[in-house]
Design a protein around this motif. Structure first.
Motif, PDB file in Angstrom:
ATOM      1  N   ILE A 140      87.171   3.693  38.941  1.00 21.15           N
ATOM      2  CA  ILE A 140      86.530   2.734  38.047  1.00 21.15           C
ATOM      3  C   ILE A 140      85.206   3.252  37.503  1.00 21.15           C
ATOM      4  CG2 ILE A 140      85.444   0.449  37.943  1.00 21.15           C
ATOM      5  CD1 ILE A 140      87.575  -0.508  39.911  1.00 21.15           C
ATOM      6  N   LEU A 141      84.397   3.866  38.361  1.00 19.79           N
ATOM      7  CA  LEU A 141      83.073   4.305  37.924  1.00 19.79           C
ATOM      8  C   LEU A 141      83.123   5.270  36.736  1.00 19.79           C
ATOM      9  CD1 LEU A 141      81.181   4.647  41.327  1.00 19.79           C
ATOM     10  CD2 LEU A 141      80.827   2.937  39.547  1.00 19.79           C
ATOM     11  N   PRO A 142      84.004   6.281  36.739  1.00 20.80           N
ATOM     12  CA  PRO A 142      84.066   7.138  35.545  1.00 20.80           C
ATOM     13  C   PRO A 142      84.444   6.366  34.284  1.00 20.80           C
ATOM     14  CG  PRO A 142      85.126   8.225  37.396  1.00 20.80           C
ATOM     15  CD  PRO A 142      84.857   6.811  37.826  1.00 20.80           C
ATOM     16  N   LEU A 143      85.298   5.335  34.425  1.00 15.77           N
ATOM     17  CA  LEU A 143      85.711   4.567  33.257  1.00 15.77           C
ATOM     18  C   LEU A 143      84.557   3.815  32.618  1.00 15.77           C
ATOM     19  CD1 LEU A 143      89.124   3.078  34.454  1.00 15.77           C
ATOM     20  CD2 LEU A 143      88.755   4.949  32.849  1.00 15.77           C
ATOM     21  N   ALA A 144      83.542   3.464  33.423  1.00 11.81           N
ATOM     22  CA  ALA A 144      82.385   2.767  32.878  1.00 11.81           C
ATOM     23  C   ALA A 144      81.667   3.615  31.839  1.00 11.81           C
ATOM     24  CB  ALA A 144      81.414   2.394  34.008  1.00 11.81           C
ATOM     25  N   ALA A 145      81.856   4.944  31.909  1.00 18.84           N
ATOM     26  CA  ALA A 145      81.247   5.840  30.924  1.00 18.84           C
ATOM     27  C   ALA A 145      82.254   6.291  29.885  1.00 18.84           C
ATOM     28  CB  ALA A 145      80.643   7.055  31.623  1.00 18.84           C
ATOM     29  N   THR A 146      83.432   6.720  30.331  1.00 16.03           N
ATOM     30  CA  THR A 146      84.383   7.324  29.392  1.00 16.03           C
ATOM     31  C   THR A 146      84.897   6.334  28.359  1.00 16.03           C
ATOM     32  OG1 THR A 146      86.189   6.962  30.986  1.00 16.03           O
ATOM     33  CG2 THR A 146      85.101   9.115  31.015  1.00 16.03           C
ATOM     34  N   TRP A 147      84.929   5.034  28.685  1.00 12.48           N
ATOM     35  CA  TRP A 147      85.397   4.065  27.692  1.00 12.48           C
ATOM     36  C   TRP A 147      84.423   3.953  26.527  1.00 12.48           C
ATOM     37  CZ3 TRP A 147      84.271  -0.949  25.758  1.00 12.48           C
ATOM     38  CH2 TRP A 147      83.038  -1.459  26.148  1.00 12.48           C
ATOM     39  N   LEU A 148      83.172   4.356  26.754  1.00 14.62           N
ATOM     40  CA  LEU A 148      82.164   4.298  25.701  1.00 14.62           C
ATOM     41  C   LEU A 148      82.357   5.392  24.654  1.00 14.62           C
ATOM     42  CD1 LEU A 148      78.992   3.685  27.910  1.00 14.62           C
ATOM     43  CD2 LEU A 148      80.126   1.992  26.445  1.00 14.62           C
ATOM     44  N   ASP A 149      83.075   6.443  25.013  1.00 12.09           N
ATOM     45  CA  ASP A 149      83.218   7.601  24.132  1.00 12.09           C
ATOM     46  C   ASP A 149      84.449   7.445  23.239  1.00 12.09           C
ATOM     47  OD1 ASP A 149      83.274  10.032  22.876  1.00 12.09           O
ATOM     48  OD2 ASP A 149      83.582  11.222  24.677  1.00 12.09           O
ATOM     49  N   VAL A 150      84.211   7.176  21.968  1.00  9.32           N
ATOM     50  CA  VAL A 150      85.306   7.062  21.002  1.00  9.32           C
ATOM     51  C   VAL A 150      85.100   8.071  19.870  1.00  9.32           C
ATOM     52  CG1 VAL A 150      85.834   4.648  21.505  1.00  9.32           C
ATOM     53  CG2 VAL A 150      84.082   5.189  19.788  1.00  9.32           C
ATOM     54  N   GLY A 151      84.380   9.139  20.170  1.00  8.74           N
ATOM     55  CA  GLY A 151      84.101  10.152  19.164  1.00  8.74           C
ATOM     56  C   GLY A 151      85.357  10.881  18.709  1.00  8.74           C
ATOM     57  N   GLU A 152      85.281  11.454  17.496  1.00 12.21           N
ATOM     58  CA  GLU A 152      86.383  12.208  16.911  1.00 12.21           C
ATOM     59  C   GLU A 152      85.934  13.629  16.587  1.00 12.21           C
ATOM     60  OE1 GLU A 152      88.670   9.883  13.855  1.00 12.21           O
ATOM     61  OE2 GLU A 152      86.916   8.574  13.993  1.00 12.21           O
ATOM     62  N   LYS A 153      86.897  14.461  16.268  1.00  9.80           N
ATOM     63  CA  LYS A 153      86.572  15.812  15.836  1.00  9.80           C
ATOM     64  C   LYS A 153      85.913  15.744  14.459  1.00  9.80           C
ATOM     65  CE  LYS A 153      90.293  18.205  18.290  1.00  9.80           C
ATOM     66  NZ  LYS A 153      91.481  19.093  18.150  1.00  9.80           N
ATOM     67  N   PRO A 154      84.902  16.599  14.218  1.00 12.43           N
ATOM     68  CA  PRO A 154      84.264  16.584  12.892  1.00 12.43           C
ATOM     69  C   PRO A 154      85.238  17.011  11.806  1.00 12.43           C
ATOM     70  CG  PRO A 154      83.509  18.459  14.186  1.00 12.43           C
ATOM     71  CD  PRO A 154      84.308  17.601  15.118  1.00 12.43           C
ATOM     72  N   ARG A 155      85.136  16.369  10.665  1.00 10.32           N
ATOM     73  CA  ARG A 155      85.959  16.728   9.513  1.00 10.32           C
ATOM     74  C   ARG A 155      85.054  16.816   8.287  1.00 10.32           C
ATOM     75  NH1 ARG A 155      89.492  11.142   8.936  1.00 10.32           N
ATOM     76  NH2 ARG A 155      87.751   9.677   9.053  1.00 10.32           N
ATOM     77  N   LYS A 156      85.516  17.478   7.285  1.00 11.79           N
ATOM     78  CA  LYS A 156      84.680  17.739   6.123  1.00 11.79           C
ATOM     79  C   LYS A 156      84.234  16.430   5.481  1.00 11.79           C
ATOM     80  CE  LYS A 156      84.155  21.181   2.544  1.00 11.79           C
ATOM     81  NZ  LYS A 156      84.740  22.381   1.914  1.00 11.79           N
ATOM     82  N   ALA A 157      82.926  16.381   5.149  1.00 11.14           N
ATOM     83  CA  ALA A 157      82.345  15.169   4.595  1.00 11.14           C
ATOM     84  C   ALA A 157      81.317  15.527   3.526  1.00 11.14           C
ATOM     85  CB  ALA A 157      81.694  14.342   5.707  1.00 11.14           C
ATOM     86  N   ASP A 158      80.804  14.495   2.895  1.00  9.59           N
ATOM     87  CA  ASP A 158      79.764  14.694   1.892  1.00  9.59           C
ATOM     88  C   ASP A 158      78.377  14.741   2.535  1.00  9.59           C
ATOM     89  OD1 ASP A 158      81.441  14.412  -0.633  1.00  9.59           O
ATOM     90  OD2 ASP A 158      81.907  12.529   0.399  1.00  9.59           O
ATOM     91  N   TYR A 159      78.194  13.919   3.568  1.00  9.75           N
ATOM     92  CA  TYR A 159      76.884  13.805   4.199  1.00  9.75           C
ATOM     93  C   TYR A 159      77.022  13.834   5.717  1.00  9.75           C
ATOM     94  CZ  TYR A 159      75.621  12.000  -0.428  1.00  9.75           C
ATOM     95  OH  TYR A 159      75.440  11.848  -1.779  1.00  9.75           O
ATOM     96  N   VAL A 160      75.927  14.208   6.383  1.00 12.84           N
ATOM     97  CA  VAL A 160      75.822  14.043   7.824  1.00 12.84           C
ATOM     98  C   VAL A 160      74.582  13.192   8.068  1.00 12.84           C
ATOM     99  CG1 VAL A 160      74.592  16.257   8.053  1.00 12.84           C
ATOM    100  CG2 VAL A 160      75.611  15.171  10.071  1.00 12.84           C
ATOM    101  N   LEU A 161      74.755  12.124   8.819  1.00 17.07           N
ATOM    102  CA  LEU A 161      73.675  11.179   9.069  1.00 17.07           C
ATOM    103  C   LEU A 161      72.976  11.523  10.384  1.00 17.07           C
ATOM    104  CD1 LEU A 161      72.189   8.491   8.360  1.00 17.07           C
ATOM    105  CD2 LEU A 161      73.963   7.319   9.707  1.00 17.07           C
ATOM    106  N   VAL A 162      71.652  11.681  10.333  1.00 20.26           N
ATOM    107  CA  VAL A 162      70.866  11.976  11.528  1.00 20.26           C
ATOM    108  C   VAL A 162      70.246  10.676  12.025  1.00 20.26           C
ATOM    109  CG1 VAL A 162      69.034  13.362  12.536  1.00 20.26           C
ATOM    110  CG2 VAL A 162      70.352  14.263  10.613  1.00 20.26           C
TER     111      VAL A 162
END
Length: 246
Positions: free
Chosen positions: A26-48
């Motif tokens: 359960i403890l690892p899931l408390a963190a890993t569920w927060l990560d919904v990132g994707e692989k970078p793909r070509k875009a017009d802008y990158v937001l900082v």
């Protein structure tokens, strides 16, 4: 009535015992569920985004150098106490300095003028910028544990335009998502992010989900994590605590 109370108490004890027995899963899931990132793909802008000058502007510069984006959009966070005391430069200025030091030309750096104080404000600033470019694609590099909340609030603000926004996970500084409770920094980041997400759900209209998220954070995380953090090495405990900043 007495039998019902005893049955309810027995169910509660059984549930807590089950949670304790499954704490390693359960403890690892408390963190890993927060990560919904994707692989970078070509875009017009990158937001900082603001809040993490040690990784976000560097990732943005890398994307620009790799040809994954044409220009950088830099948020303008409200000054912190350290900025007001002239101890640190403003986050926006620091991001521009990093981008410039990495060879990004000034004409490819766009400052979003409105001062922001949260991820919600940053989403609104991006929405205002994209009002004249509804089809533009945007990369948003941010801490892995910040991606779920960021994606949720950007979707609420941007609507269908959020389909063109890609959140890219950056590794946690000083801890691993799968063993976050073993360092003070990981403990602080993951617990605070779960609570921040619960607050966002409550603040922006999803009360049942907010209560559920808060319950998970308080019952599962706070109940067990201090025991594990107490077993961390002295080196791990020496790491300073920090969250996503926003």
């Amino acid at each position: 009535m007495k039998r019902r109370r005893l049955l309810a108490a027995a169910v509660l004890v059984g549930l807590l015992a089950l949670l304790y027995a499954l704490r390693a899963q359960i403890l690892p899931l408390a963190a890993t569920w927060l990560d919904v990132g994707e692989k970078p793909r070509k875009a017009d802008y990158v937001l900082v985004l603001g809040g993490d000058g040690n990784s976000r502007p560097f990732a943005a510069a890398a994307f620009l150098k790799a040809g994954l984006a044409r220009k950088a959009l830099v948020c303008n966070p409200a000054p912190s106490a350290d900025v007001e005391d002239n101890i640190l430069p403003p986050d926006g200025e620091l991001a521009v300095q990093v981008l410039s030091s990495r060879g990004i030309a000034a004409e490819n750096i766009i400052r979003l003028g409105k001062e922001v104080g949260s991820t919600h404000d940053e989403a609104r600033a991006l929405a205002a910028f994209l009002a004249s470019e509804p089809g533009a694609r945007v990369l948003v590099p941010t801490s892995a544990f910040h991606t779920r909340r960021a994606r949720w609030v950007f979707r609420r603000i941007l609507g269908r335009q959020s389909d063109h926004v890609t959140f890219v996970s950056l590794p946690g500084d000083g801890f691993h998502m799968e063993t976050w409770w073993r360092t003070d920094q990981g403990f602080s980041a993951i617990v605070s992010e779960n609570l921040k997400f619960a607050f966002y759900l409550f603040r922006y209209g999803r009360l049942p989900y907010a209560l559920a998220a808060a319950g998970i954070a308080l019952v599962i995380i706070a109940r067990y994590c201090r025991r594990y953090c107490g077993g961390a090495s002295s080196e791990s405990r020496s790491v300073s605590c920090s969250g996503s900043g926003y």
